[in-house]
Design a protein around this motif. Structure first.
Motif, PDB file in Angstrom:
ATOM      1  N   LYS A 198       7.581  -2.581  11.324  1.00  0.00           N
ATOM      2  CA  LYS A 198       6.117  -2.514  10.891  1.00  0.00           C
ATOM      3  C   LYS A 198       5.822  -1.031  10.401  1.00  0.00           C
ATOM      4  O   LYS A 198       6.260  -0.266  11.177  1.00  0.00           O
ATOM      5  CB  LYS A 198       5.290  -2.653  12.004  1.00  0.00           C
ATOM      6  CG  LYS A 198       3.977  -3.095  11.320  1.00  0.00           C
ATOM      7  CD  LYS A 198       3.104  -3.643  12.645  1.00  0.00           C
ATOM      8  CE  LYS A 198       1.393  -3.791  12.286  1.00  0.00           C
ATOM      9  NZ  LYS A 198       1.122  -2.385  11.943  1.00  0.00           N
ATOM     10  N   PRO A 199       5.426  -0.945   9.125  1.00  0.00           N
ATOM     11  CA  PRO A 199       5.017   0.478   8.968  1.00  0.00           C
ATOM     12  C   PRO A 199       3.989   1.276   9.707  1.00  0.00           C
ATOM     13  O   PRO A 199       3.138   0.469  10.339  1.00  0.00           O
ATOM     14  CB  PRO A 199       4.446   0.370   7.472  1.00  0.00           C
ATOM     15  CG  PRO A 199       4.717  -0.958   6.999  1.00  0.00           C
ATOM     16  CD  PRO A 199       4.937  -1.699   8.236  1.00  0.00           C
ATOM     17  N   VAL A 200       4.097   2.687   9.953  1.00  0.00           N
ATOM     18  CA  VAL A 200       3.237   3.467  10.796  1.00  0.00           C
ATOM     19  C   VAL A 200       2.048   3.737   9.992  1.00  0.00           C
ATOM     20  O   VAL A 200       1.142   4.252  10.807  1.00  0.00           O
ATOM     21  CB  VAL A 200       3.944   4.504  11.414  1.00  0.00           C
ATOM     22  CG1 VAL A 200       5.273   3.685  12.339  1.00  0.00           C
ATOM     23  CG2 VAL A 200       4.472   5.508  10.439  1.00  0.00           C
ATOM     24  N   THR A 201       1.642   3.458   9.033  1.00  0.00           N
ATOM     25  CA  THR A 201       0.849   4.196   8.254  1.00  0.00           C
ATOM     26  C   THR A 201      -0.561   3.647   8.689  1.00  0.00           C
ATOM     27  O   THR A 201      -0.728   2.347   8.967  1.00  0.00           O
ATOM     28  CB  THR A 201       0.948   3.680   6.548  1.00  0.00           C
ATOM     29  OG1 THR A 201       2.190   4.185   6.141  1.00  0.00           O
ATOM     30  CG2 THR A 201      -0.078   4.551   5.769  1.00  0.00           C
TER      31      THR A 201
END
Lengths: 168, 321
Positions: A29-32
């Protein structure tokens, strides 16, 4: 010859390893954090700028304009003037906090004898110009009420200025 | 006079142009994929959901920019280079079979045509590099020339092995010959082809001609606006065409397996899987040095490609494929 082949195999292996690392990251999962739309929870004990707390019963500031915070401030960020209300209670007439100078050290809050100050949990302290960073009494009261779980203005009784000599 | 064949070729040519231009969406795809590899989201703001309109925003921005020609530039070389860069990307699709009958012109020398057409992309690099009259540009152009010429050799040699197996230079015949995909018969040939193709595309880890950390932007340093966009688009169009060639030569092109999908769908799936793999490589490996690049090309890929030809000959002798 055999060392060349071993070299090639070693580099091929490292290339494969590298690709496995990147593809594993690809499916994570992207951390953005999509900032204006979603916000991270603030850390416990996060400290924003100082605020003025209000008395929930009267809606007036708890501050008595004793000036202890201004004296405690190492950067002279606080500037205040006092006055006397109808019932004889001292109130701040003017309270300015210059956030261009404030270093969020918490010394004003510690110095306050009436527990009238608290540090906010606000972090969006941005402005188009320097003047926007000078917080006046309404700004500080609004932020303080927010920390207390209230919305400013409460039904405020407008503070009336009385000159010292005119008192009965 | 019968106008139908002429009209039909014009329609097919237009379809190819549309297909190539539609690949501009890879600008957005690559940025999304790059983001995911680094656990970012990539473009999210232009167009919801997931910033799908990013390509349009980019292109509108580039179109609205000034077309700057440096005062000391060799004007005609400078102006023509982006168009020359775009041409091979378009021409390659002329012989690639999208389906059993979906091919613009099934030349009986298809493989030779492809290697001839793709190799003049080096011309565009050199035209832009020399024409810009800029030291970084010309450095990039020198590198591009060295790189493209040395990787042309293993590329063509690995294509020859495929031709030996199929017994034909026509791409459609090569696809028809692949009851077993050729990658199974010559994995070394495929690896050589893949590495050489990525080098021919000038993509990381072989993007020495652009090398933005050393040469500003290499051969396209002086370009701006739509001329720069043409280089950019041709890079993506070339990526897709190289992937399409890989799918055609080694993975059975439009031939499907298991699922009864239309041939063109199979072809596009295989092609875009390769596009993804090329992007995956780009976001994994760092750029090589020029000496490493040439060593890899001449000392490793060339012998392996020759070995692959020998292996293919052996296959032909022993198994009568």
């Amino acid at each position: 010859m055999s060392s060349i082949i071993a070299d090639i195999l070693r580099s091929a292996n490292s290339i494969v390893q590298g690709h496995l690392v990147t593809i594993r990251e690809f499916f994570q999962k992207p951390v953005t954090e999509q900032y204006p739309d979603e916000r991270l929870p603030r850390m416990e004990g996060y400290r924003g700028h100082p605020t003025l707390l209000v008395e929930p019963e009267t809606g007036r500031p708890k501050c008595t304009a004793c000036g202890a915070c201004a004296r405690a401030c190492p950067n002279n960020a606080i500037e205040l003037e006092g006055m006397k209300a109808e019932d004889g209670r001292r109130l701040p007439a003017k309270y300015r906090l210059d956030m261009t100078r404030c270093l969020v050290c918490n010394l004003c809050v510690e110095a306050c004898p009436f527990d009238a100050l608290a540090m906010s949990r606000e972090y969006e302290l941005v402005s188009w110009d320097r003047e926007g960073l000078i917080l006046d009494m309404p700004d500080l009261l609004r932020a303080g009420a927010k920390e207390q779980g209230l919305t400013y203005p409460l039904p405020v009784k407008a503070p009336v200025v009385e000159k010292e000599g005119e008192k009965a | 006079m019968d106008w139908w064949p002429l009209l039909w070729s014009i329609i097919k040519a237009l379809l190819i142009v549309v297909f190539v231009l539609a690949n501009a969406f890879l600008i957005w795809v690559e940025r999304k994929i790059a983001g995911r590899f680094q656990r970012r989201l990539g473009p999210m703001r232009v167009g919801r959901p997931h910033g799908w309109a990013q390509t349009f925003a980019d292109l509108i921005k580039l179109l609205s920019k000034e077309d700057v020609v440096p005062g000391t530039a060799e004007k005609w070389l400078f102006l023509l280079a982006p168009i020359v860069a775009f041409l091979p990307a378009l021409l390659v699709y002329m012989v690639i079979p999208f389906g059993p009958t979906w091919v613009v012109n099934d030349l009986n020398i298809g493989v030779i045509f492809i290697s001839a057409v793709t190799s003049f992309s080096v011309l565009s690099f050199f035209m832009s590099g020399w024409g810009s009259n800029n030291k970084y540009s010309v450095m990039g152009a020198f590198r591009a020339a060295a790189q493209l010429m040395s990787y042309e050799v293993p590329l063509v040699l690995s294509m020859i092995a495929v031709v030996m197996l199929a017994g034909s230079l026509s791409l459609n015949d090569i696809v028809k010959a692949q009851s077993i995909p050729f990658v199974v018969l010559q994995p070394l040939g495929f690896l050589t082809f893949f590495i050489a193709a990525v080098a021919e595309l000038n993509r990381t880890p072989f993007d020495l001609a652009e090398a933005e950390s050393e040469l500003v932007a290499g051969y396209n340093t002086e370009y701006s606006g739509m001329r720069w966009a043409f280089f950019f688009l041709s890079e993506y169009a070339n990526t897709v065409s190289a992937s399409a060639i890989m799918a055609t030569l080694f993975f059975g092109g439009w031939r499907g397996f298991l699922l009864p999908l239309p041939p063109v769908v199979w072809f596009l799936i295989k092609t875009y899987i390769f596009v993804f793999i090329i992007m995956w490589v780009r976001w994994t490996l760092p750029r090589v040095r020029i000496d490493q690049l040439l060593n890899l090309g001449w000392k490793l890929l060339l012998p392996v490609a020759l070995l692959n030809i020998a292996w293919t000959g052996l296959l032909g002798l022993v198994f009568k494929i």
